[in-house]
Design an enzyme around this catalytic site. Structure first.
Site, PDB file in Angstrom:
ATOM      1  CB  THR A  70     -21.912  21.976  23.887  1.00  0.00           C
ATOM      2  OG1 THR A  70     -21.396  23.294  24.047  1.00  0.00           O
ATOM      3  CG2 THR A  70     -22.883  21.685  25.022  1.00  0.00           C
ATOM      4  CG  ASN A 150     -13.569  30.064  27.601  1.00  0.00           C
ATOM      5  OD1 ASN A 150     -13.184  29.543  28.646  1.00  0.00           O
ATOM      6  ND2 ASN A 150     -14.756  30.633  27.503  1.00  0.00           N
ATOM      7  CD  GLN A 178     -11.373  29.166  22.792  1.00  0.00           C
ATOM      8  OE1 GLN A 178     -10.698  29.784  21.984  1.00  0.00           O
ATOM      9  NE2 GLN A 178     -12.688  29.345  22.876  1.00  0.00           N
ATOM     10  CB  SER A 198     -16.274  23.711  18.143  1.00  0.00           C
ATOM     11  OG  SER A 198     -17.397  23.214  18.829  1.00  0.00           O
ATOM     12  CB  ALA A 199     -16.245  23.130  12.507  1.00  0.00           C
ATOM     13  CB  THR A 235     -29.190  12.168   8.957  1.00  0.00           C
ATOM     14  OG1 THR A 235     -30.238  11.197   8.928  1.00  0.00           O
ATOM     15  CG2 THR A 235     -28.644  12.359   7.557  1.00  0.00           C
ATOM     16  CB  CYS A 323     -25.603  38.960  30.452  1.00  0.00           C
ATOM     17  SG  CYS A 323     -24.450  40.130  29.717  1.00  0.00           S
TER      18      CYS A 323
END
Length: 400
Positions: A70, A150, A178, A198-199, A235, A323
């Site tokens: 994101t 996704n 993805q 993303s990890a 950091t 939702c």
């Protein structure tokens, strides 16, 4: 529990947990500090950068560690728009089936006066390349697309989009969240300017990811600071980055085998659901899809009761419908593919992982039949009696 929601997140690999704990115990100092403990953390960071870059096929200098896709997506879009404004390139072009986070960013930019164009998809969920070409122009700063959706797993034609982008001088940003660990990725040879990952989608920790920035691109930072070559202040999350590197190492070892296994299991799951139940609609069935993803609609059934019954049966899956305070909103992806609002509230996504077993797939088919069969029967559809497939047992087929 049978966990088939790997597109949402994956369980951290044991190797990732070990390296994260080690980083917290051994390299807990600030990697920007010049003293010995700080330099130990800096050394860990440099080693992790090399390993992640090797897996993604980029140079270490092209890798910017972030908090996840994101942030990477936001950094890519805002950075591209800022970097290219002086050229008169102010427009963002993206597909209609992007992740809700990126669509929300696009809506915000549009409200602020940024021109935004959306590329439609066909009934299979594939980007309409002719429509994309028609939307191109000298004012386009960046084209942003998911490498694979996704919800449906449908893969996008990245080579063709890259050619279109290059032809009009636009940058191409790919949200590869993805794709990672489900398809080979090699940033250096892709021609893509910007890529987000993303990890936690490849058995790494949450809260860490990366933006890959093609060498030579002057991309303004989203968070100011001297870290990450002054491209992303703050950091560095050294434990998370260490876990990210360990997850990349683990994925690299068995990537080809993992892809083949997941594809065989997904195909068997699809075939058995179609065989045992009536009115099963498979989304993207005619398109190239991720090897692990199956998105279906069970006739007229709304996703909510199906999800509830499957969870009580121990099968964890998800829905693309969102939702909201007013109830369940239809999936924007399925709407873009031409589904009605009612149908777009009915999608069920099964997303397998590298550790999913043949026995779990067989158990899932039986659980789905027990959960969904009576509901389809109550809706007036003829449901055949459940029987074991005449095909060889899945475990035997996989072994063969």
């Amino acid at each position: 529990m049978i966990y088939l929601d790997h597109n949402a997140t994956t369980e951290p690999a044991p190797e990732a947990i070990v390296e994260m704990v080690d980083a917290m115990e051994r390299a807990w100092a600030n990697p920007s500090s010049m003293h010995v403990p700080g330099q130990a953390a800096r050394s860990l960071l440099a080693d992790a950068r090399t390993r992640v870059a090797r897996f993604l096929g980029c140079a270490g200098a092209e890798l910017v560690f972030t908090s996840g896709a994101t942030e990477s997506n936001t950094m890519a879009i805002l950075g591209a728009l800022a970097a290219r404004r002086a050229e008169g390139r102010t427009r963002l072009l993206l597909s209609a089936v992007e992740h809700p986070g990126l669509l929300a960013l696009a809506a915000r930019l549009e409200a602020e006066g940024v021109p935004v164009s959306r590329i439609p998809v066909d009934r299979q969920g594939r980007i309409d390349l002719a429509a994309a070409q028609a939307l191109l122009g000298p004012d386009v700063a960046v084209i942003s697309v998911m490498g694979a959706n996704n919800e449906t797993g449908v893969r996008m034609p990245l080579a063709e989009l890259q050619a279109l982008a290059r032809g009009c001088g636009a940058w191409l940003h790919v949200d590869a969240t993805q794709l990672v660990a489900k398809a080979p990725l090699h940033f250096a040879t892709s021609g893509i300017e910007l890529m987000s990952v993303s990890a936690h989608k490849l058995h790494g920790p949450k809260g860490v990811g990366a933006l890959l920035v093609r060498k030579g691109l002057a991309l303004p930072s989203l968070l100011n600071g001297r870290q990450e070559r002054q491209r992303r202040g703050g950091t560095e999350n050294t434990p998370g980055i260490a876990g990210f590197a360990a997850a990349c190492d683990r994925a690299a070892m068995t990537l080809a085998d993992d892809i083949a296994r997941m594809a065989a299991l997904r195909d068997r799951l699809q075939a058995e659901l179609l065989r045992t139940l009536p009115a099963v609609h498979v989304y993207g069935a005619q398109a190239e899809r991720l090897p692990n993803t199956l998105c279906v609609r069970f006739g007229p059934l709304h996703s909510d009761p199906v999800l509830g019954k499957l969870e009580r049966a121990g099968v964890m899956v998800s829905s693309g419908a969102a939702c909201t305070a007013a109830g369940t909103a239809p999936s924007h992806v399925l709407l873009a593919m031409g589904e009605t609002a009612e149908q777009a509230q009915s999608g069920i996504r099964f997303s397998l992982g590298r550790d999913t077993t043949a026995a779990e797939i067989e158990a899932t088919v039986a659980a789905v039949y027990r959960a969904v069969g009576p509901m389809l029967g109550a809706a007036g559809l003829a449901v055949p009696e459940f029987s074991t497939s005449p095909q060889p047992a899945l475990a035997d087929a996989m072994a063969a």
